[in-house]
Design an enzyme around this catalytic site. Sequence first.
Site, PDB file in Angstrom:
ATOM      1  CB  ALA A  49     -13.627  37.535 -50.921  1.00 55.58           C
TER       2      ALA A  49
ATOM      3  N   GLY B 279     -11.958  40.472 -55.969  1.00 59.86           N
ATOM      4  CA  GLY B 279     -11.235  41.484 -55.181  1.00 59.86           C
ATOM      5  C   GLY B 279      -9.887  41.440 -55.626  1.00 59.86           C
TER       6      GLY B 279
END
Length: 255
Positions: A61, A106
Amino acid sequence: MTVNLEVSEGVGTIRLNRPPMNALDVATQDRLRELAEEAARRDDVRAVVLYGGEKLFAAGADIKEMQAMDHAAMVVRGRALQESFTAVARIPKPVVAAVTGYALGGGCELALCADFRIAGDNAKLGQPEILLGLIPGAGGTQRLARLVGPSKAKDLIFTGRQVKADEALAMGLVDQVVPAAEVYERAHAWAARLAQGPAIALRAAKESIDTGLEADIDTGLAVERNWFAGLFATEDRERGMRSFVEEGPGKAKFL
C-alpha cells in the site's frame, strides 16, 4: 494510468504501472477494480495475467497516503479496498499472477486473488502489516489461510517476515518458480493455453471450487451438480463429446 489492460491471444494482462514500487494507492485500487470488472465482461478476454513489470510485482500500500487516514476514513475506505481485490478474485475466468521481485502487503494479497501464481527466482512475498501495528486488510487473513493453511498464514502474518521464492513454493504460496526473466512469458503461455478452452466450463469449475471452499460440502456439491447439469446445454459440451467419440480425447477445439 496506474493500471492498464492489454489484450493479446485471448489473454488480458492487467499490469500495474505506478513506478517505482507499484504502491497501491486509492486511485490504483479503484482502477484495479474497474479493469477487473472490464476483463470479466469482455468476450475477447478469456484468461487474465496479473503483472507488475520486470522488476517487481507490488511493494504494498501507499503508506504515506494511509498515514493521513483516521479511523473514520478507513471504515469507509476499507470496504472499497477489499472490494477492489475481490473484483479480481471473482473474475470468472482463469487468472494467473506473474510475480517478480517484491510482492508485499497488498501486493501479496493481490497475488492471492489469482488462481495460479508463477514467481521469479528473485521473488519475495510477505504480509508485513504487523510491523506497522496493523493486520492485512485486503483479504490477506482470509485468502492466505485458505491457501497455505492457518499455521503457515499465522507465521507470515504474526512475524511480518518475507519469504523467498523457494520457501514460497514449498509452503504452497506460489505454484511455480522460474527464472525472473521468464515469468511473464510463462504466465502468458499458461493463460493462453486456457484461453483456448471451453469458457463456460472453466467458469463453472472456478465458481464450483471457490464457492465450495467458502461453504459446507453439501452446498459445494449442490453448486457442482447444478453447473454439471447446466453444461449439457452448451455447444462446448456437445463439441467436446463429439470430438472425443470421433477423434479421441484431447482434440476438441472450442474457439
